[in-house]
Scaffold this motif. Structure first.
Motif: not given
Length: 240
Positions: A200-216
């Protein structure tokens, strides 16, 4: 034509003794060949002598001599190596936690250790590429390749090397250097082309979530985009 030394283990000077000339058309394909003796000449100024049509025996002798004296040494192939050809090495990178670096306006300068999927890398004379996999075990020729969910990549896994430091050689011993060049470089922008990640909301949102540790510590495999292309086809050099 001067001679040359073949190495400290065999102190022997080599000199040209024969030459093969190939004649090609506009398509640069050899259509005819001649073999020539080398005339020593005076003062070491050798010259190519008269030629005769090349035949099967002359070619076989040349190839046999070269294979005996210049055969490459066998090398150990790690489990991760998937294929080796004259101009490419393809290998598998296990899934795991690795550090990434970002330096782009929408994300900023950030770094974090994040989960990565199983990857297939290919270093070749015509470029460097990476593909993602959904399975965690060593892939097979039937394994489906997926778009790399990374910035700095073009269509069909091509990596934009930019200022990254990568080896000049394409061989098994250089694999670690190629991987380091990819993982230790800063991701700066998503390149133009197809969809790299489904989120959702594309690659920038994906990598922000990754960097924030959203997926463990588990990479979200449902975000991978299938290329509908197999590892076997990649190794065989087929076009998508």
């Amino acid at each position: 034509m001067k001679g040359f030394d073949i190495g400290s283990d065999r102190r022997e000077e080599l000199r040209a003794t024969s030459a093969i000339l190939l004649y090609s058309g506009l398509d640069h394909t050899a259509h005819y060949g001649t073999v020539h003796a080398i005339n020593p000449g005076k003062g070491g100024r050798a010259s190519i002598g008269a030629g005769r049509p090349i035949d099967r025996s002359a070619l076989l002798k040349c190839l046999t001599d070269l294979s005996q004296n210049a055969a490459p040494k066998a090398e150990f192939l790690p489990e991760t190596v998937l294929a080796v050809s004259q101009d490419a090495v393809t290998w598998w990178c296990r899934p795991g936690m690795r550090r990434v670096f970002f330096d782009c306006p929408k994300i900023g300068k950030r770094s974090a250790v994040v989960p990565h999927p199983s990857l297939v890398f290919r270093a070749a004379s015509n470029g460097f590429s990476v593909f993602a996999l959904k399975e965690d075990s060593r892939p097979t020729p039937a394994s489906t390749l997926h778009e790399p969910p990374y910035f700095n990549t073009w269509d069909f896994g091509k990596i934009c090397i930019g200022s990254a430091h990568v080896p000049k050689r394409v061989d098994v011993s250089s694999i670690a250097g190629w991987e380091s060049g990819f993982f230790e470089s800063a991701f700066t922008h998503p390149n133009h082309g197809g969809k790299r990640v489904s989120y959702p909301k594309g690659e920038f949102a994906f990598w922000k979530a990754m960097l924030d540790g959203t997926f463990g510590e588990q990479f979200p495999k449902k975000s991978l985009v299938s290329m509908k292309f197999t590892l076997g086809a990649l190794i065989a050099g087929k076009e998508r």
